[in-house]
Design a protein around this motif. Structure first.
Motif, mmCIF file in Angstrom:
data_model
loop_
_atom_site.group_PDB
_atom_site.id
_atom_site.type_symbol
_atom_site.label_atom_id
_atom_site.label_comp_id
_atom_site.label_asym_id
_atom_site.label_seq_id
_atom_site.Cartn_x
_atom_site.Cartn_y
_atom_site.Cartn_z
ATOM 1 N N ASP A 89 0.834 -1.206 0.000
ATOM 2 C CA ASP A 89 0.000 0.000 0.000
ATOM 3 C C ASP A 89 0.865 1.252 0.000
ATOM 4 O OD1 ASP A 89 0.656 0.855 2.666
ATOM 5 O OD2 ASP A 89 -0.552 -0.811 3.379
ATOM 6 N N SER A 90 0.249 2.344 -0.402
ATOM 7 C CA SER A 90 1.031 3.563 -0.658
ATOM 8 C C SER A 90 1.439 4.285 0.620
ATOM 9 C CB SER A 90 0.239 4.504 -1.558
ATOM 10 O OG SER A 90 -1.018 4.763 -0.959
ATOM 11 N N THR A 91 1.142 3.727 1.805
ATOM 12 C CA THR A 91 1.576 4.407 3.030
ATOM 13 C C THR A 91 3.101 4.463 3.118
ATOM 14 O OG1 THR A 91 1.436 2.318 4.223
ATOM 15 C CG2 THR A 91 -0.450 3.798 4.417
ATOM 16 N N SER A 92 3.770 3.611 2.343
ATOM 17 C CA SER A 92 5.239 3.600 2.398
ATOM 18 C C SER A 92 5.857 4.700 1.538
ATOM 19 C CB SER A 92 5.772 2.242 1.939
ATOM 20 O OG SER A 92 5.224 1.220 2.727
ATOM 21 N N LEU A 93 5.033 5.348 0.696
ATOM 22 C CA LEU A 93 5.555 6.413 -0.175
ATOM 23 C C LEU A 93 5.423 7.748 0.548
ATOM 24 C CD1 LEU A 93 6.686 7.127 -2.988
ATOM 25 C CD2 LEU A 93 4.336 7.537 -3.721
ATOM 26 N N ASN A 94 6.546 8.468 0.650
ATOM 27 C CA ASN A 94 6.542 9.761 1.336
ATOM 28 C C ASN A 94 6.613 10.887 0.326
ATOM 29 O OD1 ASN A 94 7.133 9.032 4.396
ATOM 30 N ND2 ASN A 94 8.298 7.649 3.096
ATOM 31 N N LYS A 95 6.055 12.034 0.708
ATOM 32 C CA LYS A 95 6.212 13.209 -0.152
ATOM 33 C C LYS A 95 6.515 14.426 0.710
ATOM 34 C CE LYS A 95 1.193 13.246 -1.026
ATOM 35 N NZ LYS A 95 0.843 11.937 -0.500
ATOM 36 N N CYS A 96 7.344 15.312 0.162
ATOM 37 C CA CYS A 96 7.808 16.453 0.950
ATOM 38 C C CYS A 96 8.327 17.538 0.017
ATOM 39 C CB CYS A 96 8.938 15.981 1.881
ATOM 40 S SG CYS A 96 9.480 17.227 3.066
ATOM 41 N N ARG A 97 8.332 18.786 0.503
ATOM 42 C CA ARG A 97 8.840 19.909 -0.294
ATOM 43 C C ARG A 97 10.230 20.358 0.157
ATOM 44 N NH1 ARG A 97 4.620 22.025 -3.339
ATOM 45 N NH2 ARG A 97 2.598 21.232 -2.688
ATOM 46 N N ALA A 98 10.802 19.680 1.134
ATOM 47 C CA ALA A 98 12.136 20.076 1.621
ATOM 48 C C ALA A 98 13.146 19.975 0.486
ATOM 49 C CB ALA A 98 12.558 19.193 2.784
ATOM 50 N N SER A 99 14.203 20.765 0.579
ATOM 51 C CA SER A 99 15.221 20.707 -0.477
ATOM 52 C C SER A 99 16.470 19.949 -0.036
ATOM 53 C CB SER A 99 15.600 22.117 -0.932
ATOM 54 O OG SER A 99 16.105 22.849 0.163
ATOM 55 N N ARG A 100 16.471 19.498 1.243
ATOM 56 C CA ARG A 100 17.622 18.721 1.727
ATOM 57 C C ARG A 100 17.117 17.470 2.441
ATOM 58 N NH1 ARG A 100 20.811 22.071 5.660
ATOM 59 N NH2 ARG A 100 22.612 20.781 5.167
ATOM 60 N N TYR A 101 17.816 16.360 2.206
ATOM 61 C CA TYR A 101 17.428 15.090 2.814
ATOM 62 C C TYR A 101 18.662 14.381 3.355
ATOM 63 C CZ TYR A 101 13.047 15.946 0.458
ATOM 64 O OH TYR A 101 11.881 16.539 0.054
ATOM 65 N N VAL A 102 18.518 13.773 4.513
ATOM 66 C CA VAL A 102 19.612 12.998 5.088
ATOM 67 C C VAL A 102 19.298 11.514 4.897
ATOM 68 C CG1 VAL A 102 20.928 12.453 7.162
ATOM 69 C CG2 VAL A 102 20.079 14.779 6.804
ATOM 70 N N ILE A 103 20.203 10.817 4.205
ATOM 71 C CA ILE A 103 20.078 9.373 4.008
ATOM 72 C C ILE A 103 21.108 8.724 4.919
ATOM 73 C CG2 ILE A 103 20.346 7.482 2.369
ATOM 74 C CD1 ILE A 103 19.460 9.509 0.179
ATOM 75 N N THR A 104 20.638 8.002 5.933
ATOM 76 C CA THR A 104 21.534 7.432 6.942
ATOM 77 C C THR A 104 21.560 5.909 6.848
ATOM 78 O OG1 THR A 104 20.956 9.269 8.418
ATOM 79 C CG2 THR A 104 22.111 7.398 9.404
ATOM 80 N N PHE A 105 22.749 5.360 6.699
ATOM 81 C CA PHE A 105 22.925 3.917 6.763
ATOM 82 C C PHE A 105 23.146 3.539 8.225
ATOM 83 C CE2 PHE A 105 24.139 5.129 2.473
ATOM 84 C CZ PHE A 105 23.390 4.233 1.713
ATOM 85 N N CYS A 106 22.456 2.488 8.695
ATOM 86 C CA CYS A 106 22.465 2.094 10.112
ATOM 87 C C CYS A 106 22.025 3.265 10.999
ATOM 88 C CB CYS A 106 23.833 1.604 10.571
ATOM 89 S SG CYS A 106 24.550 0.317 9.517
ATOM 90 N N PRO A 107 20.822 3.808 10.741
ATOM 91 C CA PRO A 107 20.375 4.959 11.557
ATOM 92 C C PRO A 107 20.218 4.548 13.018
ATOM 93 C CG PRO A 107 18.551 4.091 10.242
ATOM 94 C CD PRO A 107 19.789 3.372 9.795
ATOM 95 N N PRO A 108 20.500 5.476 13.958
ATOM 96 C CA PRO A 108 20.322 5.133 15.367
ATOM 97 C C PRO A 108 18.850 4.836 15.623
ATOM 98 C CG PRO A 108 20.760 7.487 15.087
ATOM 99 C CD PRO A 108 20.949 6.848 13.746
ATOM 100 N N GLN A 109 18.576 3.792 16.382
ATOM 101 C CA GLN A 109 17.172 3.453 16.625
ATOM 102 C C GLN A 109 16.632 4.207 17.825
ATOM 103 O OE1 GLN A 109 16.187 -0.731 16.596
ATOM 104 N NE2 GLN A 109 17.875 -1.129 15.184
#
Length: 227
Positions: free
Chosen positions: A207-227
């Motif tokens: 289902d589409s709940t996993s698709l996000n949308k946003c107008r921000a111009s910067r995104y942080v992609i973190t590998f092994c993000p702190p839980q």
């Protein structure tokens, strides 16, 4: 920063080095030649143009010679450091995005387990206001991967295959007679992925709940993000 584009900040929070892989969609450029090394605790900033779409994933346990030839234990792309148009070999946790334009600045992004799992990852906007979600699979799925789906290296589980990859059948891959949401239902394995990582796509017609949308111009992609 690219005018009207977006900034992607890749952060390696894992306790060892990884090799991010990048693949621009058809007709789109691929930043950084598609791959590089990112040491533990390091970050790198990628500027991407407006309307950019593509995917980013992490590769583990890579060894490359001076010519950039070699291989990775997970997420390998055609035995090269620079993926240059090659996708990552599954299983690999994939961050997918399609960016908008300056006149229509809505950016879409998700984390997908459709190609299986190798590393926890998240994509989070910096600012952007209400309704901007976090795309993520922050749990180490390898720890609870069913044995039929395990990928092992050196005695430890390094990846968890998707059911499609493991079973290679239309029913699990949502192809052929199963190529629509009515006939392709989530399998036991997809439900398991969903239970562990509710914010990620678990199978092709999730289902589409996993698709996000946003107008921000910067995104942080973190590998092994702190839980």
């Amino acid at each position: 920063m690219v005018a009207d584009g977006a900034q992607l900040i890749l952060v390696n929070n894992c306790n060892e080095g990884i090799w991010p892989g990048i693949l621009g969609s058809a007709g789109q450029p691929t930043p950084k030649d598609g791959g590089f090394h990112l040491g533990s605790g390091e970050e790198v900033v990628l500027d991407v143009q407006e309307k950019w779409s593509g995917r980013i994933w992490g590769r583990q346990g890579c060894n490359f010679d001076n010519n950039g030839k070699g291989s990775c234990i997970t997420g390998d792309c055609a035995n090269q450091l620079h993926c240059r148009g090659s996708g990552g070999e599954p299983p690999a946790t994939v961050v997918e995005m399609t960016l908008g334009t300056s006149s229509s600045p809505l950016h879409f992004y998700d984390v997908s387990l459709v190609d299986g799992f190798n590393l926890p990852v998240s994509m989070k906007p910096v600012g952007g206001g209400i309704g901007c979600g976090v795309a993520s699979c922050e749990v180490d799925v390898n720890v609870c991967c069913p044995s039929a789906l395990e990928v092992r290296s050196g005695g430890k589980v390094v990846g968890c295959k998707s059911a499609c990859l493991a079973m290679q059948s239309a029913k699990y891959c949502c192809t052929g007679n199963y190529a629509n949401p009515k006939t392709c239902k989530p399998t036991l394995f997809a439900n398991l992925f969903k239970a562990i990582c509710p914010k990620a796509y678990s199978y092709a017609f999730d289902d589409s709940t996993s698709l996000n949308k946003c107008r921000a111009s910067r995104y942080v992609i973190t590998f092994c993000p702190p839980q």
